[in-house]
Scaffold this motif. Structure first.
Motif: not given
Length: 184
Positions: A157-165, A135-145, A147-155
């Motif tokens: 969610d993906d990270a959380q579902s992987e973690t849960d499994s 998630i830290d890497i994804l936030k950095k990618q969003k900051k560096d533009k 990925i978009s904010e929508d992509d950040l939230f979707k990713l």
């Protein structure tokens, strides 16, 4: 799926595999050859795993037999087993080494269950740390533009579902090991 999420899932998979490996070293009431994993024998001037100096068998549910390929290795194998922290005393007739697995006391079983729970929690934390890093890497990618904010939230969610499994897998493996330890 993003490369970041795939890398995170790979790390989590390795954590689960390492967790399984750690649990295999915890002694239950039954004999298991994996108890001897990691025991190194001084053989012919170098350290070798026990399974490379003889044949390991389980003739009874509470006994492991080690038949060295070279009878002169018997004292070295006995010494390596005594030096290890598995808590078993080898019995030798000069040709075959036997390890009797004693019945676990109720107190010892409860202690082993606590140990299983502690190890499980360490690996849950490792899985969560992988998620946090991703998630830290994804936030950095969003900051560096990148990925978009929508992509950040979707990713996220993906990270959380992987973690849960993966945490669910750790919980299931842990519960199975606890049941095995408590089995009389």
């Amino acid at each position: 799926m993003s490369d970041v999420i795939m890398d995170m899932a790979e790390k989590m998979e390795k954590s689960v595999e390492t967790f399984k490996n750690e649990l295999s070293k915890i002694r239950t009431g039954r004999a298991s050859i994996s108890l001897l994993d990691g025991i190194m024998v001084d053989a012919y001037g170098s350290a070798m795993p026990v399974n490379q100096v003889g044949t390991l068998t389980i003739p009874e549910s509470r006994m492991i037999a080690i038949q060295p390929w070279d009878v002169q290795m018997v004292p070295a194998i006995e010494k390596a087993i005594l030096k290890s922290d598995i808590g078993l005393t080898p019995i030798s007739d000069g040709k075959v080494i036997r390890l009797n697995i004693p019945q676990l006391t109720e107190e010892r079983r409860k202690g082993l269950v606590k140990q299983v729970k502690k190890i499980a929690e360490e690996f849950r934390v490792a899985v969560r740390n992988s998620r946090r890093d991703a998630i830290d890497i994804l936030k950095k990618q969003k900051k560096d533009k990148e990925i978009s904010e929508d992509d950040l939230f979707k990713l996220q969610d993906d990270a959380q579902s992987e973690t849960d499994s993966y945490i669910k897998q750790i919980d299931e493996i842990s519960a199975a090991k606890e049941k095995e330890v408590l089995e009389v």
